[in-house]
Scaffold this motif. Sequence first.
Motif, short mmCIF file in Angstrom:
data_model
loop_
_atom_site.label_atom_id
_atom_site.label_comp_id
_atom_site.label_asym_id
_atom_site.label_seq_id
_atom_site.Cartn_x
_atom_site.Cartn_y
_atom_site.Cartn_z
N ARG A 93 -6.62 -15.44 0.89
CA ARG A 93 -5.34 -15.34 1.57
C ARG A 93 -5.40 -16.01 2.94
O ARG A 93 -4.43 -16.63 3.38
N ASN A 256 -0.66 -14.34 16.56
CA ASN A 256 -0.56 -13.50 15.36
C ASN A 256 -0.54 -14.32 14.08
O ASN A 256 0.31 -14.14 13.21
N PRO A 258 -2.07 -14.98 10.57
CA PRO A 258 -2.90 -14.21 9.65
C PRO A 258 -4.00 -15.05 9.01
O PRO A 258 -4.04 -15.21 7.79
N GLU B 50 -1.82 -3.47 10.04
CA GLU B 50 -2.25 -3.38 8.65
C GLU B 50 -2.85 -2.00 8.40
O GLU B 50 -3.74 -1.56 9.13
N PRO B 51 -2.34 -1.28 7.39
CA PRO B 51 -2.92 0.04 7.10
C PRO B 51 -4.43 -0.09 6.87
O PRO B 51 -4.89 -1.03 6.25
N ASP B 222 -2.14 -7.84 5.96
CA ASP B 222 -2.40 -8.41 7.29
C ASP B 222 -1.19 -9.14 7.87
O ASP B 222 -1.30 -9.71 8.96
N PHE B 248 2.78 -6.76 11.09
CA PHE B 248 1.46 -6.32 11.56
C PHE B 248 0.98 -7.25 12.66
O PHE B 248 0.87 -8.46 12.47
#
Lengths: 309, 541
Positions: A93, A256, A258, B50-51, B222, B248
């Motif tokens: 990802r 931010n 990812p 993110e959990p 994420d 997040f």
Amino acid sequence: MLGYILRRVLQLIPVFFGSTLLIYFLVFAMPGDPILALFGDKTPNAALLASLQDQYHLNDPFIVQYFYYITGIFRGDLGDTFSGQSVNDVLARTLPVTGRLAVMAIGIEFVLAIIIGTVSALRKGKIFDNTALVVSLLFVAMPIFVLAFLAQYFLAIQWGWFSPTVGAQNDWGDLWLPAIVLGLSLYATSMRLMRGSVIDTLNQDWVRTAYSKGMSRRQVIPTHVLRNSLIPVITNSATNFGVLLVGATVTEGIFNVPGVGNTLFQATLRHEGPTIVSFVTVFVIIYVLVNLVIDLLYGLLDPRIRYVK
Amino acid sequence: MSEKAWRKRVLGSLAVAAAGSLALAGCSSSGSSDSGDSSSSSIIRTNGSEPQNPLIPTNTNETGGGKILDSIFAGLVYYDADGDPVNDVADSITVDDAQHLTVKIKEGQYFTNGEEVTADNFINAWNYGALASNEQLSSYFFEDIEGFSYEEDSELTGLEQVDDYTFTIALNKPAADFALRLGYSAFYPLPDAAFDDMDAFGENPIGNGPYMLDGDDAWQHDVEIDLVTNPDYTGGRTPQNGGLDIIFYATQEAAYADLLGGNVDVIDGIPTSSLATYESDLGERAVNQPAAIFQSFTIPETLAHFSGEEGQLRRAALSMAINREEITDTVFEGTRTPAKDFTSPVIAGWSDSLEGADVLDYNPDEAVKLWAEADAISPWDGTFQIAYNSDGGHQTWVDATANSIKNTLGIDASGAPYVDFASLRTEVTQRTITTAFRTGWQADYPGLYNFLGPLYATGAGSNDGDYSNAEFDALLAEGISSEDVEVQNENFQAAQEILLQDLPAIPLWYSNVNGGYSEAVDNVQFGWNSVPLYYAITKSE
């Protein structure tokens, strides 16, 4: 040629074991129990704590933990994060996101370095050259997070040209702001190298020969000068690649994004062994491969450099 | 398209329609009708993280996952803005005595997969959360229920189904505030579908709350999780908006930049670097109010010079040597509230005038006098240190506190940094730590007992300083055995007066919740647990 490539690829094997062992050891040596941190200020019940520690093999000696990890890798399993996601998925990802960011940053770096470096060389000592020197020194001296915060504040928040953060929209077009910051933080050294290299090349015999045969600057510069001047810049970009990975971690946090840098940072805060080791190992392998590709590029740029034997 | 996906799409468009009609009441919304885009103007964008764990209610003990669960599940009760419990799924909760409760739930309530919510959904979910081999992080919420065991797998025998919509709870010890705890996420019901494959469920949870996941790929790890309103929800938290995009963020800085850039509507954290300016940046859209978070440093009973009468004198002297007002003003820019007790002002029963609370006031003369009295018993030597984790932004206040002590008492005082939270907690848990150390407590539910029982009762789970006082224990036990809230709180306040003498931990301040919101949203209120009441937020645009 093929033998050379094969030898370089085989070198990956000791690099792989060496780096995973070293990184795993460093993670192992980090003080504190990561499972305890999952409970915040609350102290977990001893029985629950023990069973969670068992699940992640945290009570086993270092070499046993490493063995679990390595045997997992040969089954194609890089382990799990504490939240139960497979590290494979996380990598799949995040790598493309950072990949896009890196390609854009390197692109910006190269374009800026080649254009500004060449123009500076051709106008050595003039006002453009001097301005470019001062500006590049500024970018070299400025820590990347300062550059990133300034760009975020002015370009995004004040003037609204970009979105302040990237988040879910992380396609090519959405990554401009972090890519520009990364590119700017890298371009200065490449630009200076390019400038010096062009000046050297301009003094070479073959350039003088070309001019004496009546060729115009427009013909000489791209074919005879630029192609020969690129080699030091490309060599530098191999080392720059390491800087890029570090810079990506900082910019990904601020914008931010990812990507791998962001995830690696979070995983380090949580002492998530499998994630940290896998990510860093992938970094190392990419670094080695990039260096291989760059070595091969020399041959294309300068036919006198050949990899025989 | 699978039937499930199809159903989700239908529900999604229903949500869009609902959101559209709400928007009409406010101001004109853009007219397109058939796509998800038309509702995007009333989707609230907010910050999250993110959990840390799959979204299983009993395995989520941190705020990142907690705020998602609170949005997609409805428990027996929820807490309103003041922290008072309001029935959600429950029709009634009757406290028969301090050890027995009867719960009736409303008929005709559904999970978003169509299953009806019955008593069994609660009983099965709680049994799952309590079972030792399931290793759930929040299993301790069930430890008061009959049959609970940490050591081995055992059924919660205290839960008994009476009929489809009624069940009883029997506790293994008096816990008269148990009904108050039932709003916490660990007590949410689970649909039968969850037990087929709990891992898959944790990835794509099915709830019964005001919101639900916006399709199978709503949770982008994420990155963000997208929620839309659940049209079947009938409780008191009916959303006044079209949904929630919880983004997040790795850092609070990024979230704050997005708020300033108009990219996010509501955030519930302000980065330290902006605390000095955020109130002028945001004006009346800045939020700064006390939260249910109590901060202190704990001095272990085993520390030399800190037990018995000498210890009491030294603890009081230290407490009076700290200028809390000044530190909260300068270091925290007014985003902490000096402590007046051991709980939090947002909790019913809180008092700022407990007997002995003046030990929390800055009083250098008295501090010097008490310290000298302690020296007469046994002379002080060495350095007074407060351990903290350097990864949590604690250095500034620890240094300020140590300085305050040093300047007042004329002794050596300093911070003792640990690289990170995990290493500090490891030494605290293993009792190998040899200094005082920072401690904090965020309440699980809005009750005084939660700030006292787990922390200072003899042998309690989070009693990190190994404090023990029989009189204190007795007052706690008496309070928790009474069904009368008044009597409970009187006892808990009396118990705190003992703590103010013994000072097992030195109260410092209550954390405030610091947040802010954009011009696009209205009706932003923060709940007792520092999370915005998302369902009440309206957005016009």
